[in-house]
Design a protein around this motif. Structure first.
Motif, PDB file in Angstrom:
ATOM      1  N   GLU A  68       8.877  -1.625  -2.414  1.00 10.24           N
ATOM      2  CA  GLU A  68       9.979  -1.752  -3.567  1.00 10.24           C
ATOM      3  C   GLU A  68       9.444  -1.125  -5.105  1.00 10.24           C
ATOM      4  O   GLU A  68       8.557  -2.013  -5.700  1.00 10.24           O
ATOM      5  N   PRO A  69       9.606   0.276  -5.019  1.00  5.17           N
ATOM      6  CA  PRO A  69       8.753   0.681  -6.037  1.00  5.17           C
ATOM      7  C   PRO A  69       9.119   0.218  -7.437  1.00  5.17           C
ATOM      8  O   PRO A  69       8.300   0.174  -8.422  1.00  5.17           O
ATOM      9  N   ASP A  70      10.466   0.022  -7.634  1.00  6.56           N
ATOM     10  CA  ASP A  70      10.888  -0.719  -9.028  1.00  6.56           C
ATOM     11  C   ASP A  70      10.048  -2.017  -9.476  1.00  6.56           C
ATOM     12  O   ASP A  70       9.866  -2.092 -10.532  1.00  6.56           O
ATOM     13  N   ARG A  71      10.167  -2.870  -8.419  1.00  3.56           N
ATOM     14  CA  ARG A  71       9.495  -3.878  -8.561  1.00  3.56           C
ATOM     15  C   ARG A  71       7.806  -3.798  -8.773  1.00  3.56           C
ATOM     16  O   ARG A  71       7.360  -4.513  -9.639  1.00  3.56           O
ATOM     17  N   ARG A  72       7.411  -2.946  -7.926  1.00  4.88           N
ATOM     18  CA  ARG A  72       5.935  -2.643  -8.155  1.00  4.88           C
ATOM     19  C   ARG A  72       5.677  -1.974  -9.764  1.00  4.88           C
ATOM     20  O   ARG A  72       4.857  -2.554 -10.567  1.00  4.88           O
ATOM     21  N   ARG A  73       6.478  -1.170 -10.204  1.00  4.95           N
ATOM     22  CA  ARG A  73       6.375  -0.537 -11.596  1.00  4.95           C
ATOM     23  C   ARG A  73       6.552  -1.489 -12.608  1.00  4.95           C
ATOM     24  O   ARG A  73       5.678  -1.744 -13.472  1.00  4.95           O
ATOM     25  N   ARG A  74       7.462  -2.625 -12.484  1.00  7.26           N
ATOM     26  CA  ARG A  74       7.568  -3.738 -13.336  1.00  7.26           C
ATOM     27  C   ARG A  74       6.493  -4.503 -13.401  1.00  7.26           C
ATOM     28  O   ARG A  74       6.144  -5.106 -14.598  1.00  7.26           O
ATOM     29  N   ALA A  75       5.800  -4.826 -12.403  1.00 10.40           N
ATOM     30  CA  ALA A  75       4.663  -5.559 -12.322  1.00 10.40           C
ATOM     31  C   ALA A  75       3.386  -4.802 -12.660  1.00 10.40           C
ATOM     32  O   ALA A  75       2.243  -5.552 -12.688  1.00 10.40           O
ATOM     33  N   GLY A  76       3.591  -3.582 -12.764  1.00 13.67           N
ATOM     34  CA  GLY A  76       2.295  -2.576 -13.165  1.00 13.67           C
ATOM     35  C   GLY A  76       1.241  -2.611 -12.124  1.00 13.67           C
ATOM     36  O   GLY A  76       0.016  -2.492 -12.301  1.00 13.67           O
ATOM     37  N   VAL A  77       1.881  -2.678 -10.929  1.00 15.52           N
ATOM     38  CA  VAL A  77       0.942  -2.254  -9.753  1.00 15.52           C
ATOM     39  C   VAL A  77       0.401  -1.007  -9.647  1.00 15.52           C
ATOM     40  O   VAL A  77       1.258   0.099  -9.584  1.00 15.52           O
ATOM     41  N   PRO A  78      -0.771  -0.599  -9.775  1.00 16.78           N
ATOM     42  CA  PRO A  78      -1.408   0.878  -9.622  1.00 16.78           C
ATOM     43  C   PRO A  78      -0.962   1.382  -8.527  1.00 16.78           C
ATOM     44  O   PRO A  78      -0.685   0.809  -7.559  1.00 16.78           O
ATOM     45  N   GLU A  79      -0.497   2.776  -8.589  1.00 15.58           N
ATOM     46  CA  GLU A  79       0.000   3.674  -7.375  1.00 15.58           C
ATOM     47  C   GLU A  79      -0.887   3.582  -6.204  1.00 15.58           C
ATOM     48  O   GLU A  79      -0.300   3.707  -5.315  1.00 15.58           O
ATOM     49  N   ASN A  80      -2.090   3.476  -6.307  1.00 12.03           N
ATOM     50  CA  ASN A  80      -3.188   3.479  -5.258  1.00 12.03           C
ATOM     51  C   ASN A  80      -3.256   2.177  -4.553  1.00 12.03           C
ATOM     52  O   ASN A  80      -4.086   1.910  -3.613  1.00 12.03           O
ATOM     53  N   VAL A  81      -2.755   1.209  -4.988  1.00 10.70           N
ATOM     54  CA  VAL A  81      -2.669  -0.291  -4.558  1.00 10.70           C
ATOM     55  C   VAL A  81      -1.676  -0.192  -3.389  1.00 10.70           C
ATOM     56  O   VAL A  81      -0.497  -0.216  -3.659  1.00 10.70           O
ATOM     57  N   VAL A  82      -1.895  -0.422  -2.369  1.00 14.75           N
ATOM     58  CA  VAL A  82      -1.014  -0.855  -1.298  1.00 14.75           C
ATOM     59  C   VAL A  82      -1.284  -1.903  -0.251  1.00 14.75           C
ATOM     60  O   VAL A  82      -2.313  -2.661  -0.608  1.00 14.75           O
ATOM     61  N   HIS A  83      -0.314  -2.349   0.470  1.00 16.48           N
ATOM     62  CA  HIS A  83      -0.638  -3.498   1.329  1.00 16.48           C
ATOM     63  C   HIS A  83      -1.661  -3.336   2.110  1.00 16.48           C
ATOM     64  O   HIS A  83      -2.115  -2.378   2.988  1.00 16.48           O
ATOM     65  N   GLN A  84      -2.675  -4.255   2.157  1.00 12.71           N
ATOM     66  CA  GLN A  84      -3.844  -4.034   3.337  1.00 12.71           C
ATOM     67  C   GLN A  84      -4.055  -5.563   3.685  1.00 12.71           C
ATOM     68  O   GLN A  84      -3.861  -6.533   2.921  1.00 12.71           O
ATOM     69  N   GLU A  85      -4.364  -5.825   5.084  1.00  7.51           N
ATOM     70  CA  GLU A  85      -4.589  -7.130   5.580  1.00  7.51           C
ATOM     71  C   GLU A  85      -5.754  -7.771   4.708  1.00  7.51           C
ATOM     72  O   GLU A  85      -6.813  -7.175   4.166  1.00  7.51           O
TER      73      GLU A  85
END
Length: 424
Positions: free
Chosen positions: A156-173
């Protein structure tokens, strides 16, 4: 702490802020950090920005909002300085890996999803963070944090952008996040003594391998359902037919659950161990150790990989030690831990380290109920990590004061539950 106590500590707090926030470039930003820390330590039902600003004589809600949610200061150097100071004072026996949850309403707060929420004991809408704490029975402190990003946020790129999640942060266990935190602490020249974690991490063979590859000792909880072969079980290698690659050695008997192996060993193998004095007296129970060869799909794949691949592996699963607790009044064992420490390690040491996770619950009571860890009402990645860093700084300041023999001990932050922490 009341206003008089906080004011009495302002000079010491100013020196502390000047040190741990030295990486924050602007003087006015450091002043806001000192103000925020006073707000966190001051008594009050809510430790979100608006009520803190209203309680502080120099509180400026807009300035504090900008400092926490928009200002680009890097929290990592601040956490590094806190970790350096606290580990030197606390002298930890273990580092405890844990995760903590924050119930939330809605879907906009960074990392929020429907997942298991430890704070509520069920699946619920919440944020989850992974943390590493330095601990002894006398003191503890968080060293590093990372917010867990659920898988649905990846798509969900739009949701990530609104929350300011850095591009290099992805899901990890979570176990991968924990290893990443340990790597960061290692880069800071901080060395883990013994790593301790609950069964959520202990059951993960890749996590245990990751610790082993990093040269870290561990005592990790298990559920007792994990399967293994007894120490003296040896695999059988069928005769080579001369066609194709040789057949791997294999165990002719199926592995058994750890709870079964412990029951077969019997309570007579147990030793009575006292590990600390609690509020109701000394804490004592019966323990034994088993040498086993962990099996299961993950363990088998790990053994093959470490042995150079399927065709070069000799079929023998590696030995490890399992610590088992079997209380006097129980018909069966109740708790299990696995460790890669030498088999000659005294059982009393293993028990003390395994049981030291209790100290983190003390951390969370002070961090949550006393210092407002779960009162943050912002929604962004940056704001969350800034708030957590500031709460860590407040707890570090109080811990250092409690360990300074020349300083009057500050009143502990109130740990009584405040208003419900579910934030919309």
């Amino acid at each position: 702490m009341d206003a008089h106590e906080v004011n009495r500590l302002r000079a010491a707090l100013a020196l502390f802020v000047a040190d741990v926030f030295a990486s924050v470039p602007r003087k006015d930003q450091r002043a806001k950090g000192e103000c925020y820390l006073r707000g966190l330590m001051l008594d009050g039902r809510r430790k979100s920005i608006q009520p803190m600003a209203e309680r502080l004589p120099d509180g400026d809600m807009q300035a504090l909002q900008q400092f926490v949610n928009q200002s680009p200061w890097d929290p990592l150097p601040v956490r590094r300085r806190i970790a350096e100071r606290l580990t030197r004072v606390v002298g930890p026996e273990v580092w405890v890996i844990d995760d903590v949850s924050f119930p939330k309403c809605g879907t906009a707060s960074v990392g929020v999803a429907r997942q298991y929420c430890g704070a509520l004991g069920k699946r619920a809408n919440c944020q989850v963070a992974v943390s590493v704490h330095a601990a002894t029975d006398a003191a503890s402190c968080p060293l590093q944090w990372q917010l867990y990003l659920p898988r649905e946020w990846t798509d969900e790129p739009d949701r990530r952008r609104r929350a300011g999640v850095p591009e290099n942060v992805v899901h990890q266990e979570k176990w991968r996040l924990a290893l990443g935190l340990l790597d960061t602490l290692n880069e800071w020249q901080l060395k883990a003594p013994v790593v301790v974690a609950d069964a959520g991490y202990g059951v993960s063979t890749p996590f245990r391998l990751g610790l082993q590859e990093r040269g870290l000792s561990y005592v990790l909880a298990l559920t007792g359902k994990e399967v293994a072969h007894p120490e003296d079980t040896e695999p059988h290698r069928p005769a080579y037919s001369g066609l194709g690659p040789p057949t791997l050695a294999r165990y002719r008997t199926p592995p058994r659950a750890l709870c079964v192996l412990a029951a077969q060993a019997g309570a007579r193998q147990c030793t009575k161990v006292t590990w600390r004095r609690g509020s109701k007296g000394v804490m004592t129970s019966r323990f034994m150790t088993l040498r086993v060869r962990p099996a299961g799909k993950q363990s088998l794949a790990a053994a093959q990989e470490s042995g150079g691949g399927r065709n070069r592996w000799d079929g023998v699963l590696p030995l490890q030690t399992v610590l088992v607790e079997w209380p006097q009044d129980q018909d069966a064992p109740t708790d299990y831990w696995i460790t890669n420490l030498p088999p000659t390690t005294p059982i009393a040491d293993l028990v003390r380290w395994a049981k030291m996770r209790w100290r983190i619950e003390h951390d969370y009571r002070e961090l949550k109920h006393g210092l407002g860890l779960d009162h943050f009402e912002g929604r962004t990645w940056r704001g969350w990590h800034h708030h957590v860093t500031l709460v860590t700084a407040a707890q570090a300041f109080l811990t250092l004061r409690r360990h300074d023999p020349k300083a009057p001990a500050p009143a502990p932050a109130s740990t009584r539950p405040s208003t419900p922490s579910r934030t919309c």
